[in-house]
Design a protein around this motif. Structure first.
Motif, PDB file in Angstrom:
ATOM      1  N   GLN A  38      -2.444  -5.014  -2.468  1.00 40.82           N
ATOM      2  CA  GLN A  38      -1.606  -5.874  -1.648  1.00 40.82           C
ATOM      3  C   GLN A  38      -2.367  -7.138  -1.261  1.00 40.82           C
ATOM      4  N   ARG A  72      10.908   2.990  -6.146  1.00 43.16           N
ATOM      5  CA  ARG A  72       9.945   1.943  -5.820  1.00 43.16           C
ATOM      6  C   ARG A  72      10.739   0.671  -5.523  1.00 43.16           C
ATOM      7  N   THR A 123      14.141   9.110  -5.291  1.00 43.89           N
ATOM      8  CA  THR A 123      12.929   8.414  -4.893  1.00 43.89           C
ATOM      9  C   THR A 123      12.832   7.112  -5.687  1.00 43.89           C
ATOM     10  N   ASP A 175       4.380   2.082 -13.150  1.00 37.42           N
ATOM     11  CA  ASP A 175       4.071   0.693 -12.801  1.00 37.42           C
ATOM     12  C   ASP A 175       4.718  -0.287 -13.775  1.00 37.42           C
ATOM     13  N   ARG A 195       1.510  -0.576   7.348  1.00 35.10           N
ATOM     14  CA  ARG A 195       0.961   0.593   6.667  1.00 35.10           C
ATOM     15  C   ARG A 195       1.827   0.938   5.479  1.00 35.10           C
ATOM     16  N   TYR A 215       6.487  -2.730  -2.358  1.00 32.88           N
ATOM     17  CA  TYR A 215       6.234  -1.831  -1.244  1.00 32.88           C
ATOM     18  C   TYR A 215       5.189  -0.817  -1.690  1.00 32.88           C
ATOM     19  N   PRO A 216       4.187  -0.532  -0.860  1.00 33.31           N
ATOM     20  CA  PRO A 216       3.033   0.236  -1.343  1.00 33.31           C
ATOM     21  C   PRO A 216       3.304   1.712  -1.608  1.00 33.31           C
ATOM     22  N   VAL A 217       4.376   2.257  -1.069  1.00 36.84           N
ATOM     23  CA  VAL A 217       4.672   3.681  -1.278  1.00 36.84           C
ATOM     24  C   VAL A 217       6.120   3.815  -1.747  1.00 36.84           C
ATOM     25  N   THR A 218       6.438   4.971  -2.304  1.00 33.09           N
ATOM     26  CA  THR A 218       7.808   5.221  -2.744  1.00 33.09           C
ATOM     27  C   THR A 218       8.723   5.440  -1.541  1.00 33.09           C
TER      28      THR A 218
END
Length: 670
Positions: A572, A199, A197, A168, A670, A221-224
């Motif tokens: 978010q 973020r 991968t 983070d 999502r 973005y909430p996921v990788t």
């Protein structure tokens, strides 16, 4: 002889023809206007070159070009410490990288929508060029769109970056690995990625350090994301000279993901400090802090003959709801008469470690009464004239009801005072309703302090009779301020609107999971009224006729207000949706409207009428190819990448971006 005559006649005919040509001045026909953006011809080094050892790139187009706002729109990835030199000259664009080139690194020069032709301003959108200092070139890419979370406005010129460091803290401690910028529709493509991968973030990088500071706008973005590439087939429509259409299929490379949706917000972070303080009037001290707080400062008056005295013993506090603006009204008249007040203050302040800590200071508040103008000497009076004693007017506080001659059926009465109120005698406040021709007493509920400055603002609510006429009377000396002064008599008449003066609107909501709040909006995208969604319906009663719009936010924590995101907590911002059409409400009408919040992609929901960040519009053209001024049949200057269809990026050459597919964005985020 005849030959001379023939020669003279021939000269006369030629002269007449010349004169006729000169006299027949016509409008030049002109050709069709250029509507095609500049086309890439070549570059040095060539796109996709490897083992490049110099940082100068020259690009050639098929016509003269110009660059719009190149300093902001053109980005070089990886990020450069020294700003590149970028210039346009005729058909050529030159980019000079000032940083030393890194070994085994793929470089991308992304022009976004900066390249235009010189004459007509046609935009070459999404143009980029790449090269590598190593033996191979990284070729993966990801695409998406950035919208403002609260109102779905496209984010224009926002920096989008990726981190292979998945911690983070990389967002605020390291520069992005690869970067791009959004165009006028909020679209972006981060190019030349290595397999891996990542973020993905978006930042309004005000200080250009390619990192996030807490005061800057941000999206995450909430996921990788792991970029991939594969072959797919697209269909093109070809038109023959005869006008017949034919469909041709071709294989292209598709880069995924190509539909990332990033919703930006601002944490509204503010450093805590004493921003300003003063004494605007003799009996009032004001303090303004840099941020809201739930802790009051400790204030002590230290220049009294009998020793220090805490402010709670000689003043009352009337503050804003967030306590960042504090007003202390002096109740001790002896202290109010002092021209200078020295106060020892102890309050919370943000330190260098970004933590709140107590700090001490001595504040000096001064006030001097304004100089009075010298009186003019009285004129000589005759002996038989009668002197009239002049009695100074009694000083009163102002206590008024802020309502007009007409009153909404749902609205409370609002009272405002000129100084904090200490005592209100409710029996001295009267409300009457006109029945036939007789004023008849009716109940008025007790006054309550408003959330903001509750010692100065008061409200009272009751059920008003539609169409009835009311009379409000506040007797003299029924309201006393903290200084001991009282009010004068107040009388006010008003008429409550009739029910047939209003409209009503009922939304039948589909697709909402959890709690939701609908906001009725005006033409400026400002909130007029709000209604909670209950059993799938949001009801707006007693609405003035007119044109409105609507927005819904998912109230995830059911607190009744919109909440921003939190980067460090990974939260978010609450999701927002727009009703895609304007709503016209007529007098004495009820309107029931179905609303499926997922029917359209979120980037296609907001009505164009209330969008503030609109992409530049293409000029309109007549059928003969001539420019038509003042036309309202305008088209977006940019092809629909995401737009109303959603988004994507399919490219035959990763160095140049490519055409867009009609892949809808994920409306549920999502």
């Amino acid at each position: 002889m005849k030959s001379d005559m023939y020669m003279r006649m021939l000269l006369a005919v030629i002269a007449a023809a010349i004169l006729a040509a000169c006299a027949s001045i016509g409008r030049p026909s002109g050709g069709d206007y250029d509507m095609v953006p500049p086309q890439f011809v070549g570059s040095n080094p060539a796109p996709g070159s490897v083992n490049v050892g110099r940082g100068r790139v020259t690009i050639t187009f098929d016509e003269n070009v110009q660059l719009e706002d190149a300093g902001n729109k053109v980005v070089v990835s990886p990020a450069q410490k020294q700003t590149p030199q970028i210039s346009a000259n005729g058909r050529h664009v030159t980019v000079e990288l000032r940083d030393t080139l890194l070994p085994n690194t793929t470089y991308t020069i992304d022009f976004s929508d900066a390249v235009r032709d010189l004459n007509e301003g046609n935009v070459l959108d999404g143009f980029a060029i790449d090269f590598s200092t190593g033996d191979s070139i990284d070729s993966l890419q990801i695409s998406g769109i950035v919208l403002e979370a609260r109102n779905l406005e496209p984010a224009q010129g926002m920096l989008v970056g990726v981190h292979s460091d998945l911690s983070d803290s990389a967002l605020w401690s390291k520069q992005f690995d690869r970067i791009a910028k959004t165009n006028s529709k909020g679209q972006f493509t981060v190019r030349n990625l290595k397999p891996g991968t990542y973020r993905v973030y978006a930042v309004k990088d005000i200080n250009r350090d390619y990192k996030w500071d807490r005061s800057e706008d941000v999206a995450f973005y909430p996921v990788t994301v792991s970029p991939t590439a594969g072959q797919t087939t697209v269909e093109d429509t070809l038109v023959a000279d005869s006008g017949e259409d034919s469909i041709v299929a071709r294989a292209v490379t598709e880069f995924l993901p190509n539909d990332l949706l990033l919703a930006w917000f601002n944490e509204d972070y503010k450093s805590q400090y004493l921003k300003n303080y003063g004494r605007p009037q003799r009996n009032l001290l004001s303090l303004e802090f840099g941020a809201p707080s739930d802790t009051l400062p400790e204030l002590t008056l230290i220049n009294l003959p009998d020793g220090p005295r805490d402010i709670g013993r000689w003043a009352v506090l009337d503050g804003s709801a967030t306590r960042d603006t504090l007003q202390y009204w002096i109740t001790d008249t002896a202290i109010a008469r002092m021209d200078t007040l020295r106060i020892a203050a102890r309050y919370l302040k943000t330190d260098t470690a970004d933590l709140l800590s107590w700090t001490a200071d001595t504040l000096r508040f001064t006030f001097k009464d304004p100089k009075r103008k010298a009186r003019k000497p009285a004129k000589h009076k005759e002996k038989d004239s009668t002197d009239v004693d002049s009695v100074p007017p009694i000083e009163l506080i102002r206590f008024t009801a802020s309502t007009g001659s007409t009153h909404d059926v749902y609205a409370p009465l609002v009272f405002k005072a000129s100084e904090p109120i200490d005592t209100v005698y409710p029996d001295a406040i009267h409300l009457e309703v006109l029945v036939d021709t007789i004023w008849t007493p009716t109940d008025i509920p007790p006054l309550k302090g408003a959330p903001n400055h509750p010692l100065l603002n008061f409200t009272t609510s009751r059920d008003w009779e539609p169409g009835a006429k009311y009379r409000l009377t506040v007797d003299s000396a029924s309201v006393y301020g903290v200084s001991g002064l009282w009010n004068g008599t107040v009388k006010h008449e008003f008429t409550v609107k009739k029910l047939e003066d209003y409209a009503a609107l009922f939304f039948k909501i589909k697709g909402l999971e959890g709690q939701g709040v609908v906001e009725l909006l005006d033409s400026k995208d400002d909130t007029v009224r709000t209604a909670r969604v209950e059993d799938g319906e949001a009801a707006f009663l007693y609405i003035d006729p007119g044109t409105y719009y609507a927005r819904l936010y998912v109230d995830a924590n059911a607190n009744g207000r919109y909440d921003r995101g939190d980067v460090k907590l990974g939260v978010q911002p609450e999701e927002t949706y727009y009703y895609p059409k304007k709503i016209t409400l007529k007098k004495n009408w009820d309107l029931e409207q179905a609303w499926d919040i997922n029917e359209l992609p979120v980037d296609a929901q907001k009505p164009e009428d209330i969008k503030k960040n609109k992409p530049e519009q293409r000029r309109s053209w007549d059928n003969d190819g001539r420019r038509r001024d003042g036309s309202d049949e305008e088209e977006d200057l940019y092809d629909s990448g995401f737009g109303e269809f959603g988004g994507g990026n399919i490219s035959g050459s990763p160095s140049f971006g490519g055409t867009s597919t009609n892949t809808p964005l994920n409306p549920t985020r999502r």
